[in-house]
Design a protein around this motif. Sequence first.
Motif, PDB file in Angstrom:
ATOM      1  N   TRP A   1       0.811  -1.231   0.000  1.00 33.44           N
ATOM      2  CA  TRP A   1       0.000   0.000   0.000  1.00 33.44           C
ATOM      3  C   TRP A   1       0.837   1.271   0.000  1.00 33.44           C
ATOM      4  N   TYR A   2       2.149   1.162  -0.180  1.00 34.48           N
ATOM      5  CA  TYR A   2       3.033   2.300   0.070  1.00 34.48           C
ATOM      6  C   TYR A   2       2.799   3.482  -0.853  1.00 34.48           C
ATOM      7  N   TRP A   3       2.324   3.227  -2.097  1.00 34.04           N
ATOM      8  CA  TRP A   3       2.079   4.340  -3.025  1.00 34.04           C
ATOM      9  C   TRP A   3       0.990   5.271  -2.511  1.00 34.04           C
ATOM     10  N   LEU A   4       0.124   4.749  -1.638  1.00 42.67           N
ATOM     11  CA  LEU A   4      -0.922   5.598  -1.055  1.00 42.67           C
ATOM     12  C   LEU A   4      -0.332   6.562  -0.024  1.00 42.67           C
ATOM     13  N   ARG A   5       0.685   6.107   0.669  1.00 39.79           N
ATOM     14  CA  ARG A   5       1.273   6.916   1.737  1.00 39.79           C
ATOM     15  C   ARG A   5       2.079   8.098   1.186  1.00 39.79           C
ATOM     16  N   TYR A   6       2.683   7.929   0.001  1.00 41.12           N
ATOM     17  CA  TYR A   6       3.444   9.022  -0.600  1.00 41.12           C
ATOM     18  C   TYR A   6       2.571  10.259  -0.808  1.00 41.12           C
ATOM     19  N   VAL A   7       1.299  10.027  -0.975  1.00 42.70           N
ATOM     20  CA  VAL A   7       0.367  11.106  -1.229  1.00 42.70           C
ATOM     21  C   VAL A   7       0.288  12.038  -0.009  1.00 42.70           C
ATOM     22  N   ASP A   8       0.528  11.464   1.166  1.00 43.90           N
ATOM     23  CA  ASP A   8       0.367  12.237   2.401  1.00 43.90           C
ATOM     24  C   ASP A   8       1.180  11.571   3.514  1.00 43.90           C
ATOM     25  N   PRO A   9       2.524  11.619   3.391  1.00 46.45           N
ATOM     26  CA  PRO A   9       3.372  10.733   4.199  1.00 46.45           C
ATOM     27  C   PRO A   9       3.452  11.065   5.689  1.00 46.45           C
TER      28      PRO A   9
ATOM     29  N   TYR B   1     -10.728   0.357  -0.796  1.00 50.00           N
ATOM     30  CA  TYR B   1     -11.760   1.070  -1.558  1.00 50.00           C
ATOM     31  C   TYR B   1     -13.152   0.675  -1.055  1.00 50.00           C
ATOM     32  N   GLU B   2     -13.335  -0.601  -0.839  1.00 47.78           N
ATOM     33  CA  GLU B   2     -14.650  -1.073  -0.418  1.00 47.78           C
ATOM     34  C   GLU B   2     -15.034  -0.598   0.980  1.00 47.78           C
ATOM     35  N   ILE B   3     -14.046  -0.438   1.859  1.00 50.45           N
ATOM     36  CA  ILE B   3     -14.401   0.058   3.200  1.00 50.45           C
ATOM     37  C   ILE B   3     -14.375   1.588   3.241  1.00 50.45           C
ATOM     38  N   GLY B   4     -14.149   2.217   2.095  1.00 49.18           N
ATOM     39  CA  GLY B   4     -14.223   3.671   2.029  1.00 49.18           C
ATOM     40  C   GLY B   4     -12.983   4.391   2.528  1.00 49.18           C
ATOM     41  N   ALA B   5     -11.869   3.678   2.653  1.00 50.67           N
ATOM     42  CA  ALA B   5     -10.653   4.331   3.140  1.00 50.67           C
ATOM     43  C   ALA B   5      -9.895   5.047   2.022  1.00 50.67           C
ATOM     44  N   VAL B   6     -10.108   4.619   0.777  1.00 49.53           N
ATOM     45  CA  VAL B   6      -9.476   5.290  -0.357  1.00 49.53           C
ATOM     46  C   VAL B   6     -10.520   5.485  -1.462  1.00 49.53           C
ATOM     47  N   PRO B   7     -10.328   6.513  -2.296  1.00 46.77           N
ATOM     48  CA  PRO B   7     -11.351   6.837  -3.299  1.00 46.77           C
ATOM     49  C   PRO B   7     -11.223   6.101  -4.623  1.00 46.77           C
ATOM     50  N   THR B   8     -10.149   5.335  -4.834  1.00 52.08           N
ATOM     51  CA  THR B   8      -9.989   4.669  -6.134  1.00 52.08           C
ATOM     52  C   THR B   8      -9.766   3.179  -5.931  1.00 52.08           C
TER      53      THR B   8
ATOM     54  N   ALA C   1      -3.806   8.283   4.667  1.00 54.93           N
ATOM     55  CA  ALA C   1      -3.538   9.474   3.865  1.00 54.93           C
ATOM     56  C   ALA C   1      -4.850  10.242   3.790  1.00 54.93           C
ATOM     57  N   ASP C   2      -4.731  11.540   3.623  1.00 56.29           N
ATOM     58  CA  ASP C   2      -5.925  12.379   3.540  1.00 56.29           C
ATOM     59  C   ASP C   2      -6.753  11.980   2.319  1.00 56.29           C
ATOM     60  N   PHE C   3      -8.064  11.833   2.518  1.00 55.33           N
ATOM     61  CA  PHE C   3      -8.945  11.346   1.469  1.00 55.33           C
ATOM     62  C   PHE C   3      -8.943  12.275   0.247  1.00 55.33           C
ATOM     63  N   GLU C   4      -8.961  13.562   0.495  1.00 57.66           N
ATOM     64  CA  GLU C   4      -8.991  14.520  -0.614  1.00 57.66           C
ATOM     65  C   GLU C   4      -7.680  14.498  -1.402  1.00 57.66           C
ATOM     66  N   LYS C   5      -6.576  14.324  -0.683  1.00 56.88           N
ATOM     67  CA  LYS C   5      -5.282  14.216  -1.382  1.00 56.88           C
ATOM     68  C   LYS C   5      -5.234  12.941  -2.219  1.00 56.88           C
ATOM     69  N   LEU C   6      -5.787  11.860  -1.672  1.00 53.36           N
ATOM     70  CA  LEU C   6      -5.833  10.605  -2.430  1.00 53.36           C
ATOM     71  C   LEU C   6      -6.672  10.782  -3.697  1.00 53.36           C
ATOM     72  N   LYS C   7      -7.735  11.552  -3.556  1.00 55.72           N
ATOM     73  CA  LYS C   7      -8.606  11.820  -4.700  1.00 55.72           C
ATOM     74  C   LYS C   7      -7.847  12.618  -5.749  1.00 55.72           C
ATOM     75  N   TYR C   8      -7.094  13.615  -5.253  1.00 53.51           N
ATOM     76  CA  TYR C   8      -6.357  14.469  -6.183  1.00 53.51           C
ATOM     77  C   TYR C   8      -5.316  13.665  -6.970  1.00 53.51           C
ATOM     78  N   TRP C   9      -4.526  12.858  -6.272  1.00 54.19           N
ATOM     79  CA  TRP C   9      -3.430  12.158  -6.966  1.00 54.19           C
ATOM     80  C   TRP C   9      -3.912  10.904  -7.693  1.00 54.19           C
ATOM     81  N   GLY C  10      -4.998  10.315  -7.223  1.00 54.37           N
ATOM     82  CA  GLY C  10      -5.604   9.186  -7.936  1.00 54.37           C
ATOM     83  C   GLY C  10      -4.685   7.979  -8.078  1.00 54.37           C
ATOM     84  N   SER C  11      -4.886   7.222  -9.140  1.00 53.25           N
ATOM     85  CA  SER C  11      -4.071   6.032  -9.375  1.00 53.25           C
ATOM     86  C   SER C  11      -2.695   6.441  -9.877  1.00 53.25           C
TER      87      SER C  11
END
Length: 806
Positions: free
Chosen positions: A510-518, A561-568, A525-535
Amino acid sequence: MEKYDFKAVEQKWQDKWEKEKPFKAIDFHPTKPKYYVLYEFPNISGSLHMGHLKGTIPADALARYKRLKGYNVLFPIGGDSFGLPAENAAIKTGINPRKFVENGSKTIFGQFKKLGLSFDWDRTFNTSDEDYYKWTQWIFLQFFKHGKAYKKKGVVNFCPNCKTVLSNEDSQGGKCDRCGGDVRQEERWVWFLKMKEYSEKLLDNVDRIQMAESLKEAQRNWIGKSEGMQVRFDIFSDNGEKVGNMEIFTTCIETIYGITFVVLAPEHDLVEVLKSNIKNFDEVLAYKEKTALRSEFDRLSDQKEKTGCKLEGVYAVNPVNNTKVPVFLADFVLANYGTGAVMAVPTHDQRDFEFAQAFGIPMIQVIEGDCSKHAVEKKEYLAKNSKMLNSAEFSGLPVKEAKEKIAQKVIAMGVGQKKINYRMQDWSFNRQRYWGEPFPIVFCDHCGTVAVDEKDLPVTLPETNDYLPNANGDSPLSKVADWVNCKCPKCGRPARRETDTMPNWAGSSWYWLRYVDPHNDKALADFEKLKYWGSVDCYTGGTEHITRHVLYSFFWQNFLYEIGAVPTRDPFIRKMGSGLILDDQGKKMSKSSKNGASPLEVIEKYGVDVARLHVHFLGGYEDNTPWTYDGITGITSFLDKVWALQDMVKGDAVSKEHIYELNRLIKKVSEDLEDLKLNTAISAFMIFVKKVRDDGFITKEELRQFLILLNSLAPHITSEEYEVVFGKELLDDKWPEYDEKFLVEDVVPLPIQVNGKLSKVISVSRNITQDELLVEIEKQYPEIYSKGKVLKKMIYVPGRIANLIF
RNA sequence: GCUGGUGUGGCGGAAUGGCAGACGCACAGGACUUAAAAUCCUGAGUUCGCAAGGACGUGUGGGUUCGACUCCCACCACCAGCACCA
């Protein structure tokens, strides 16, 4: 022109980039579109090698290119630092692996900086950092809370020497990865993640991602989807009394009239159920024990010799024709696939054939073909669509038709249904090791298995200097009593912590998710930041563990994604597997290779820009390419010429002499960078430089565009030359655009074929008509065509080719 | 065994239906030099020919097409992954 001193110049720019951070990714950039380039983070184990060079620099080229194109680029790096290298070093020295990781990451990151890689260093972390593995533990807790993590006894690879459980990978060939000793099969408590449930979703992911077909196929293989039928067979004792039933799985229902025996895996539960009816139970038990002791490796290595044991006193009944058939136990049937039981049709399955021969079991042929020497299997009879034999009302039908009709019959009889099986198993997720994420799990005599409260995360690793498992093979953590003993988070009574740790794979899933908001301490990671950076738009890295790593990554992000922790749902849009750099034996380059060159040596001798271009030029990103110093002089002399361009500047705007070449260069380089076809991009640069040198000049504007184009491949020399000539920073400039109208020239060389073979090449206007062309040919080459000759046919593709058929 | 991929000069490799061998290395000849290195220019798939020009040529054999490295069929070799998965 000053002489180009690569050492000084490269150091100058690297210092500048370190200080001024021009490669910082901006969250929520107001105008620029985002682009996420990821390079698979390195294992913190040793020093820079050719594999890193081959993997990082194309990703860096892509990141730099996209920035100049006007994207807000996220190009981060970190360290995969939990795992064996650090653990092994700790066992050897008794020093905490944390130290090893501290030094190791300092080394590798320092070396990455020497490559001039344009990472955003402010987002760097190691997976063994407490504020990172806090969130790895948090994700595990979510798996646990959603019922997708469970603990169960399972059979695992165990090294009696190291007293540790090993993954299949760590025990290849039946030998322990660490000590080289024999690996045994042992039953132990295992944490599983319910990955099998995600089989279909993972297959969808595989379809969606852009990746080489060979890699996709490896992943589909690993998931191993297979469609067939599950059919129930009743079991009777010799006196005709029904004593149980078994479910078998088959993909070849069409062969059901050919069954002459059925087989259970040795571990199958039914053996216990039938115990009182089995007359040779001692023998059966002995066989069970014998197979249990054999390692997985042994079971596979002598696959030609079929072993088994008949269950005396019971028989099974084929539901479609009430035929009585014997029941065997055999280890060629695997307990953990399908139902752990099969129907055996020796005429149409090679394994059944061999088993029947070894045990003198009769055979019944039910599909055309020669079954005397070996089975006529599915692949062959389906391809030929052969006819059915000896199959009651289905005899004489083509096999494809019979397959469907027999399936319907079995369903109508109520003894079977269609069924899909997957080879992939749930993911065994614990190791008896020190250097991994502790499980946030406590065992309480009153409350059972209890999750640690989320606010108490992370559960940190205790200090110790003993990194070996105990005599029972329990994790080294079990020896640290005041860590193990704790209070139950639920009832407060004394309890014990789970002492196993998570596998190395956990932190990398899952490390690529953490770079978004380390640095976030409220969420992974912040949900909005995850949304911004996406896949991740483009993910590069080695191919060594690619199949499992990518599938694990899909699995975790699907769940999050299914538990709503990430947007993609999709972690990556495109995944590239970098080829290997081979030694002179054609093997992966290693320290023992005779010509094993280190990237640091090459850099020391030629500079980073040369090293980069040379590696790009050796071959395609996904291809294996042999290492050689041959050809490196071609690169040095090319860069010398690039540096010398500053002395050839005449005029300002783009000249009419170079306008076509320049536009073609922009187009070619842009396309090649998108596809990471960097070897052909470099050749385009060489062609352009040759043209400019032949003409004896380059204009200021041409040089400006040229340096920008080359910057992503050779960042140091181009930055310096740009500064020298223009007195500004290249990075503040923009990627040049080409104009379609300058891609086609008016006069083109047109190949003339006669009866499909090349004859002459003539220079004509691009838009010349067929009639005008014939006149032109007659004028220049009357021997090819003149008015008197009769043309049978003429193919003319303007601008491409003309073919005259006589 | 199964699945996927790849096969092009002396070498690394270009070209995905339209001039095969781009670009680079190595090689040969030449210029500069007392000489060498460096640099620059020229040549070069193989073969027959003094040449003009011809024949052959992308693992092998067939096919489709005006035209095939490219598409189709069969085979061979190599690489990778999986491997008793019913």
